[in-house]
Design a protein around this motif. Structure first.
Motif, short mmCIF file in Angstrom:
data_model
loop_
_atom_site.label_atom_id
_atom_site.label_comp_id
_atom_site.label_asym_id
_atom_site.label_seq_id
_atom_site.Cartn_x
_atom_site.Cartn_y
_atom_site.Cartn_z
N SER A 60 111.78 18.63 -130.41
CA SER A 60 111.35 17.54 -131.29
C SER A 60 111.51 16.20 -130.58
O SER A 60 112.51 15.97 -129.89
CB SER A 60 112.17 17.54 -132.59
OG SER A 60 111.99 18.76 -133.28
N ASN A 116 115.17 16.05 -128.95
CA ASN A 116 116.28 16.83 -129.52
C ASN A 116 117.51 15.93 -129.65
O ASN A 116 117.45 14.89 -130.31
CB ASN A 116 116.55 18.07 -128.68
CG ASN A 116 115.44 19.11 -128.85
OD1 ASN A 116 114.66 19.06 -129.81
ND2 ASN A 116 115.37 20.07 -127.94
N TYR A 145 106.64 17.58 -132.13
CA TYR A 145 107.40 18.50 -131.29
C TYR A 145 106.49 19.19 -130.28
O TYR A 145 105.28 19.31 -130.46
CB TYR A 145 108.12 19.55 -132.15
CG TYR A 145 107.22 20.49 -132.91
CD1 TYR A 145 106.78 21.70 -132.35
CD2 TYR A 145 106.80 20.19 -134.21
CE1 TYR A 145 105.96 22.55 -133.05
CE2 TYR A 145 105.97 21.04 -134.92
CZ TYR A 145 105.56 22.23 -134.33
OH TYR A 145 104.73 23.09 -135.02
N PRO A 154 101.56 17.78 -127.08
CA PRO A 154 102.46 18.29 -128.13
C PRO A 154 101.73 19.20 -129.12
O PRO A 154 100.52 19.11 -129.31
CB PRO A 154 102.96 17.03 -128.81
CG PRO A 154 101.92 16.00 -128.54
CD PRO A 154 101.35 16.33 -127.19
N GLU A 155 102.52 20.07 -129.75
CA GLU A 155 101.98 20.95 -130.79
C GLU A 155 101.65 20.14 -132.04
O GLU A 155 100.64 20.38 -132.70
CB GLU A 155 102.98 22.05 -131.11
CG GLU A 155 102.49 23.07 -132.11
CD GLU A 155 101.43 24.01 -131.54
OE1 GLU A 155 100.84 24.76 -132.32
OE2 GLU A 155 101.20 23.97 -130.31
N GLU A 156 102.50 19.18 -132.34
CA GLU A 156 102.28 18.34 -133.51
C GLU A 156 102.57 16.89 -133.15
O GLU A 156 103.58 16.60 -132.49
CB GLU A 156 103.19 18.77 -134.66
CG GLU A 156 102.98 17.99 -135.96
CD GLU A 156 103.84 18.51 -137.09
OE1 GLU A 156 104.79 17.82 -137.49
OE2 GLU A 156 103.57 19.65 -137.56
N GLN A 171 113.28 29.03 -125.61
CA GLN A 171 112.39 29.47 -126.69
C GLN A 171 112.68 28.73 -127.99
O GLN A 171 112.90 29.32 -129.04
CB GLN A 171 112.55 30.98 -126.88
CG GLN A 171 112.15 31.81 -125.68
CD GLN A 171 110.70 31.57 -125.27
OE1 GLN A 171 109.81 31.62 -126.10
NE2 GLN A 171 110.49 31.29 -123.99
N GLU A 172 112.66 27.40 -127.91
CA GLU A 172 112.85 26.57 -129.09
C GLU A 172 111.92 25.38 -129.02
O GLU A 172 111.57 24.91 -127.93
CB GLU A 172 114.31 26.08 -129.20
CG GLU A 172 115.33 27.18 -129.39
CD GLU A 172 116.75 26.63 -129.46
OE1 GLU A 172 116.88 25.38 -129.34
OE2 GLU A 172 117.69 27.41 -129.61
N ASN A 173 111.53 24.89 -130.18
CA ASN A 173 110.69 23.68 -130.22
C ASN A 173 111.51 22.47 -129.82
O ASN A 173 112.70 22.36 -130.14
CB ASN A 173 110.11 23.48 -131.62
CG ASN A 173 109.10 24.56 -131.97
OD1 ASN A 173 108.51 25.18 -131.09
ND2 ASN A 173 108.90 24.79 -133.27
N THR A 199 106.07 22.82 -128.21
CA THR A 199 106.48 24.22 -128.24
C THR A 199 106.99 24.62 -126.85
O THR A 199 106.73 23.92 -125.86
CB THR A 199 105.30 25.12 -128.63
OG1 THR A 199 104.21 24.87 -127.73
CG2 THR A 199 104.85 24.83 -130.05
#
Length: 458
Positions: free
Chosen positions: A225, A184, A142, A109-111, A221-223, A144
């Protein structure tokens, strides 16, 4: 001839009674002899300590062992191709055959934000107890949009519809609630996957894998979560692997003696430890660790980068008893030295057997300490064992020395000595310093008292 032997025996007996050198040799020999029961007592303490550890391990194994969480990780299947060429003898031509193979890409994950709430308690079995905990671990963050072009994987070769999320953990048996992935707007359950090839990387961790997730969540093209809540029963320690490009962890607990372990320490500004528990915060950036966010074919073994908290049991009863027994030689030597100085200065005769009885009484302190501490706390056991031995030796010395002031002095000296050793046992960082100063003071007192002894006389 017989008269000569009798005279020699009388001279030897007189030398033993009157010679300072003979008394010193006798006292030294008895101290060496008493090291034998001391060694047996140390063996007894270790045996009971090993028994306690066996019971603790059994309790922890049934309740739940240490907790290590490695995830969540996207598991994305993709196709690779191999081309083989065969020669046809009949047609005299070469035939090319292309085969597709399924491999997996693992994306971190990015975060990753981890919130850990730990409630600790003790479980008892017989005379033994173990510290265990129940923890609610919430993972959020989330992913990316996934792009594997840097790994030479074409978008059309990715099987988006069979993408899943996996979590690796050391304590599968300790999970006490259903584990759900909220990605999501959708929710996906986790199941165990013992056949997942991500286990073949030396991690020795169990794998939880979600159902196939909505491909749009990671291909657009959306994160994406995510939010995951896991409730563990565990013991010893809690750790996570910082796989987020930015990883944070907040941990709070009612445990008052934490030890922060692993590759990263919590922030000093927010760390707070009190007698009622602790709170701590960590933040790890991608620049702080030496691995990337995407991996092919298998998940790397990154346990060396894990960090977290060990729920320490500060010096337990057996450790304290063992540390106390290490001072057994010192206690016996100093006590014998007191009797030796009294005997030398007052000219009162003390028989070797009486020295031996005093030494055995001193060794009994440690067996009393171990046995009582199994049914009470260490302070009570130390007080009962110490007072019993001090009273016994004081009364016995009254009958040996035939006076009142010397037994009082002996009882006071033993009380001070046992109190001094108890203080050293309780100290952690300053034990060596306090012990060295105390021994220096004892040596100074002995040198002062013995300065008037005529050592040349015998």
């Amino acid at each position: 001839m017989e008269n000569l032997n009798v005279q020699q025996q009388n001279k030897f007996g007189h030398w033993l009674k009157t010679s300072i050198t003979a008394r010193m040799l006798m006292v030294g020999f008895l101290i060496i002899i008493l090291l034998i029961p001391l060694s047996y007592i140390n063996s007894l303490i270790k045996e009971r300590s090993f028994r306690q550890q066996d019971v603790v391990n059994e309790i922890n194994d049934k309740w739940g062992n240490n907790v290590l969480v490695y995830g969540p990780i996207l598991k994305i299947p993709y196709k690779t191709y191999t081309e083989t060429t065969t020669f046809n003898e009949k047609t005299k031509t070469y035939l090319k055959e292309t085969k597709a193979h399924i491999n997996y890409a693992y994306v971190f994950p990015e975060e990753l934000n981890t919130n850990v709430d730990v409630n600790s308690k003790t479980l008892k079995r017989g005379n033994f107890e173990s510290a265990v905990f129940t923890t609610d671990m919430q993972l959020s963050g989330y992913f990316t949009p996934t792009d594997l072009s840097s790994k030479d994987i074409k978008p059309e070769d990715i099987i988006w519809e069979k993408t899943s999320v996996i979590i690796q953990t050391s304590n599968l048996k300790g999970i006490k609630s259903e584990v759900l992935l909220k990605l999501n707007a959708n929710t996906y359950p986790f199941q165990t996957n013992y056949n997942d090839n991500s286990k073949n990387n030396g991690n020795h961790l169990d794998v939880l894998e979600s159902n196939f997730i909505n491909a749009d969540a990671i291909s657009k093209q959306e994160n994406a979560s995510f939010n995951i809540l896991i409730t563990f029963n565990g013991s010893k320690q809690i750790e996570i692997v910082p796989i987020g490009r930015t990883t944070t962890m907040n941990m709070s607990s009612n445990w008052a003696d934490p030890s922060f372990i692993g590759n990263y320490l919590p922030n000093d500004e927010t760390k707070n430890i009190t007698k009622d528990g602790f709170t701590a915060d960590w933040k790890v950036l991608h620049i702080n660790r030496a691995f990337s966010q995407q991996h092919l074919n298998k998940i790397p073994n990154l346990k060396e980068f894990a960090f977290g908290t060990k729920f320490m049991v500060m010096v337990d009863e057996y450790q304290k008893s063992e540390r106390s027994a290490k001072y057994g030689f010192l206690v016996i030597a100093l006590t014998f030295l007191i009797f030796f100085l009294i005997q030398t200065l007052s000219k009162i005769n003390i028989h070797p057997f009486q020295y031996l009885m005093i030494g055995l009484a001193l060794t009994m302190f440690y067996t009393l300490l171990v046995s009582i501490s199994e049914h009470s706390n260490f302070l009570n056991a130390y007080l009962i064992a110490g007072l019993s031995v001090i009273l016994l030796i004081t009364l016995y010395s009254k009958s040996v020395l035939k006076t009142f002031k010397f037994p009082v002095f002996i009882g006071t000296s033993l009380t001070a000595l046992y109190a001094f050793i108890y203080v050293i046992i309780q100290l952690e960082n300053y034990a060596l310093l306090v012990g060295s100063i105390g021994l220096f003071a004892i040596l100074a007192i002995i040198m002062f008292v013995s300065r008037k002894i005529d050592w040349n006389n015998g």
